[in-house]
Design an enzyme around this catalytic site. Structure first.
Site, short mmCIF file in Angstrom:
data_model
loop_
_atom_site.label_atom_id
_atom_site.label_comp_id
_atom_site.label_asym_id
_atom_site.label_seq_id
_atom_site.Cartn_x
_atom_site.Cartn_y
_atom_site.Cartn_z
N SER A 28 -70.08 53.40 46.02
CA SER A 28 -69.91 51.95 46.07
C SER A 28 -71.06 51.30 45.32
CB SER A 28 -69.84 51.50 47.54
OG SER A 28 -69.68 50.11 47.65
N TYR A 51 -66.10 42.25 40.11
CA TYR A 51 -66.66 43.60 40.29
C TYR A 51 -66.95 43.85 41.76
CZ TYR A 51 -70.06 47.40 40.33
OH TYR A 51 -70.73 48.56 40.61
N LYS A 72 -65.62 46.67 44.83
CA LYS A 72 -66.47 47.48 45.70
C LYS A 72 -66.29 47.09 47.17
CE LYS A 72 -68.26 50.03 42.47
NZ LYS A 72 -67.94 51.48 42.41
#
Length: 275
Positions: free
Chosen positions: A130, A144, A148
């Site tokens: 992660s 982004y 995650k």
């Protein structure tokens, strides 16, 4: 010795994990779009396979090759991923989908292929790579971070689902590592630029350019920490890596705790109260 299956292994953290696992005397299946990236490593314990995680057929073939060569898989490292910087509004549908395809749907492709191997053995470990950005989101990194955050949710549920089957799962949350992640040739930047975001999302673009090569984290040391998880009887649910990661996550938890305390009466006001 354990058999590792590492995605996104041709450079950066992925390559360091491959080297660290081989250095332990373990066997490694290293996946990359171009497996020639591993030519210099030359080892009987290394199997380089072509692997684009967005291609389920190629993922299935890579896993089959791993089982044929080494008899199984003990540790899966879901490392393949891509970055994207830009304000949320600036990000096009195509740009958002491309990063989700690799970071989320690609990870799911690999899990669907490898998990049956681990379930059959009733043992194994899954390390999903992660980011600090999987816990804390910053201006300019929204899409982004969303990928995650999704990985964190998948990992948390997967850990509960696989624990009764003897399989452990950990989310690894590295901070900035001194790899080429921030390089202009590696980090994706959205095409659209909106002046109103110059001091927020735009500042993140500037930060990325100015900090390439200056990141605080050592990828080799991060890989050593990650591979050490294979020796633990019980792996943690989460492994933050780096001093700034610890500080950022602690700050986020403190802010959440403050919101819970401040707004608890309003939160409880939504409860159903029997007449």
């Amino acid at each position: 010795m354990p058999v590792w299956f590492v995605t996104g292994a041709s450079r950066g953290l992925g390559l360091e994990i491959v080297k660290a696992a081989l250095g332990r005397g373990d066997s490694v299946v290293a996946g990359a779009r171009d497996p020639r990236a591993f030519d210099a490593l030359r080892s009987d314990d290394l199997l380089a396979v072509p692997l684009d995680v967005t291609d389920q057929d190629q993922v299935d073939a890579a896993v089959a090759a791993a089982v044929t060569r080494f008899g199984g898989i003990d540790v899966l490292v879901n490392n393949a991923g891509r970055g994207l910087v830009g304000a949320v509004e600036e990000t096009s549908d195509a740009e958002a989908r491309a990063v989700f395809d690799t970071n989320v749907f690609g990870l799911l492709n690999v899990l669907r292929a490898v998990t049956p191997v681990l379930r059959a053995a009733r043992s194994g470990r899954i390390l999903n790579i992660s980011s600090t950005g999987g816990v804390v989101a910053w201006a300019g990194w929204g899409v982004y971070s969303a990928t995650k955050f999704a990985l964190e949710g998948i990992t948390e549920a997967l850990r509960l689902e696989l624990a009764p089957l003897g399989i452990q799962v950990t989310s690894v949350q590295p901070g900035p590592l001194r790899t080429d992640f921030l390089a202009s040739s590696s980090l994706g930047q959205v095409d659209r630029v909106i002046d109103d975001y110059a001091t927020t999302g735009g500042a993140s673009r500037t930060w990325a350019g100015e900090n390439h090569g200056l990141q605080e984290g050592d990828p080799a040391k991060a890989a050593a920490a990650i591979t050490s998880l294979a020796d633990l009887a019980s792996m943690p649910a989460r492994l933050p890596l780096g001093t700034s990661t610890l500080a950022d996550i602690r700050g986020k938890l403190a802010a959440v705790a403050e919101d819970l305390e401040t707004w608890q009466d309003l939160s409880r006001s939504s409860d159903f109260v029997p007449a």
